[in-house]
Design an enzyme around this catalytic site. Structure first.
Site, short mmCIF file in Angstrom:
data_model
loop_
_atom_site.label_atom_id
_atom_site.label_comp_id
_atom_site.label_asym_id
_atom_site.label_seq_id
_atom_site.Cartn_x
_atom_site.Cartn_y
_atom_site.Cartn_z
N HIS A 196 3.08 -9.50 0.03
CA HIS A 196 2.66 -8.78 1.23
C HIS A 196 3.84 -8.44 2.14
O HIS A 196 3.68 -7.72 3.13
CB HIS A 196 1.63 -9.64 1.99
N TYR A 238 -1.28 3.20 12.68
CA TYR A 238 -1.15 1.78 12.98
C TYR A 238 0.07 1.54 13.87
O TYR A 238 1.12 2.17 13.70
CB TYR A 238 -0.96 0.95 11.70
N ARG A 270 0.86 -1.19 0.00
CA ARG A 270 0.00 0.00 0.00
C ARG A 270 0.89 1.22 0.00
O ARG A 270 1.83 1.31 0.78
CB ARG A 270 -0.90 0.02 1.24
N HIS A 300 -1.44 -3.47 14.71
CA HIS A 300 -1.14 -4.07 13.42
C HIS A 300 0.16 -4.90 13.43
O HIS A 300 0.42 -5.63 12.49
CB HIS A 300 -1.03 -2.96 12.37
N ARG A 313 -6.13 -8.99 17.57
CA ARG A 313 -7.08 -7.88 17.45
C ARG A 313 -8.38 -8.29 16.80
O ARG A 313 -9.46 -7.87 17.21
CB ARG A 313 -6.45 -6.73 16.64
#
Length: 416
Positions: free
Chosen positions: A175, A208, A115, A319, A296
């Site tokens: 990722h 985060y 991202r 995160h 979480r």
């Protein structure tokens, strides 16, 4: 292509007239089980702008300036650097890439981007490096949900600047969060790496909770080099020396570590749903291993004897992924981009990397586990029946995130 996809679900206010629901159901070819009548507001995202529209400082969190660590080639050469965002600023990471772009001794920059966000300064620094004639390779994930358009635009701009843009491995999302810079120092080439649990996204790095790790450890550098060679199609999958990589070794290694453990396992992640990992953790708990999990979101494992599970919510979104194994008095800690979900472990390129420095390990245990198990403000403990309960309140509120703000921001400010 998502905007042209088929509708699969309709969420609509409970008070909506039945005739309108029927119209939408027929128009989008939905069946009755696809209709979700919601008693609260639909699309809570629309509430987000409300925060900025209302000038009520007493109702808002107090602003703070994150501690900005000194990050340069010389600093990393002396010691590995560990940062916890957003309490410690992510800006030094971006600035480090800028340093690399402008440093004539830097020959190569390689980075993954999952991202990026609009107006990404990191993308600008990579473009600057490519324009300066450096070899820039960027592995961009075009299927990062909701960031597809942004990533495509970034890819086009990087290619126009002369960067080598790669779209990862067919059938697997990339990722992993990693950066490698190769610098000529005297007669040798030295690798500097940044590996993290979160994205290179200037907005989420302020919202985060994530770890960053910077190092010039030659073995870790070789591991990151090998992963980049694999992602760019220049080599086959090989064994890494220190790091673990999904879909090849993280799951197998973690299963071995769980099955080997005799004393204690601690972990912090976003989600847990992998059946084999769940079974291994359950078996370990039944065998007497103390297991403490901070998860979480989704958790498909029930707590029980020797097995505690809690979720912590707060000002910042949790995160980071941290995995700890007592290992008969020789503790191991891994930070990772990967949750213990089947999709992460078998369908994505992920990285887990060890923290070997005892001082850093002690720091992580305090920040990621001790503070969160002492939390009584934003925590919810999972019960054996699948419900979550808040612990009994005491006279003194104890917030893990507020304690981290105090330790990593306020105390350092006072020291200055």
């Amino acid at each position: 292509s998502r905007r042209y996809g088929d509708a699969v679900r309709l969420e609509i206010e409970e008070q909506c007239p039945e005739s309108l629901i029927q119209f939408l159901q027929n128009h989008f070819h939905l069946k009755e089980p696809d209709i979700y009548r919601v008693s609260s507001l639909v699309n809570l995202v629309r509430l987000m702008p409300l925060y900025d529209l209302i000038d009520r400082p007493k109702l808002k969190y107090a602003p703070f300036v994150a501690h900005a660590a000194a990050v340069s080639f010389e600093h990393i050469k002396k010691n590995n650097i560990l940062l916890l965002h957003p309490f410690e600023s992510f800006a030094p990471i971006s600035d480090f890439i800028k340093q690399a772009a402008q440093d004539p001794q830097v020959l190569v920059i390689k980075q993954t981007l999952y991202r990026t966000g609009f107006d990404s300064m990191i993308v600008e620094h990579l473009i600057e490096a490519a324009n300066a004639g450096k070899e820039v390779t960027v592995v961009i994930e075009l299927r990062a949900q909701f960031d597809e358009e942004t990533n495509i635009n970034a890819a086009n701009r990087l290619q126009e600047a002369g960067a080598h843009v790669v779209y990862g491995v067919v059938g697997y999302k990339t990722h992993a969060k990693m950066l490698m810079i190769i610098r000529k120092e005297g007669n040798e080439l030295k690798r500097y790496v940044h590996i993290g649990t979160g994205n290179y996204h200037q907005k989420t790095t302020r919202q985060y909770v994530d770890y960053s790790f910077l190092s010039c450890d030659p073995i870790i550098g070789e591991d990151i080099h090998s992963v980049f060679m694999q992602l760019t199609g220049l080599s086959k999958v090989g064994n890494l020396s220190k790091c673990l990589e999904a879909p090849f070794s993280i799951k197998r290694a973690f299963l071995e570590k769980i099955q080997r453990e005799k004393v204690r396992i601690r972990a912090k992640m976003n989600a847990l749903d992998d059946p084999e990992i769940i079974q291994a953790l359950d078996d370990a708990a039944k065998a007497g291993v103390q297991i403490d999990l901070i998860i979480r979101g989704i958790c498909c494992l029930k707590p029980g004897p020797n097995l505690r599970i809690r979720s912590v919510l707060g000002r910042f979104l949790e995160h980071s992924r941290v995995y700890y194994f007592e290992n008969n008095g020789e503790p191991e800690i891994y930070l990772s981009s990967s949750d213990l979900m089947t999709r992460n472990l078998s369908q994505r390129i992920e990285l887990a990397f060890p923290i070997e420095d005892p001082v850093m390990r002690k720091r992580i245990i305090h920040e990621a586990f001790d503070l969160y198990w002492a939390d009584n403000s934003g925590c919810f403990d999972l019960q054996e029946d699948g419900t979550y309960q808040r612990p009994i309140k005491t006279d003194k509120a104890n917030s893990a995130q507020e304690n981290l703000l105090s330790e990593l921001v306020l105390e350092r400010k006072e020291d200055k």
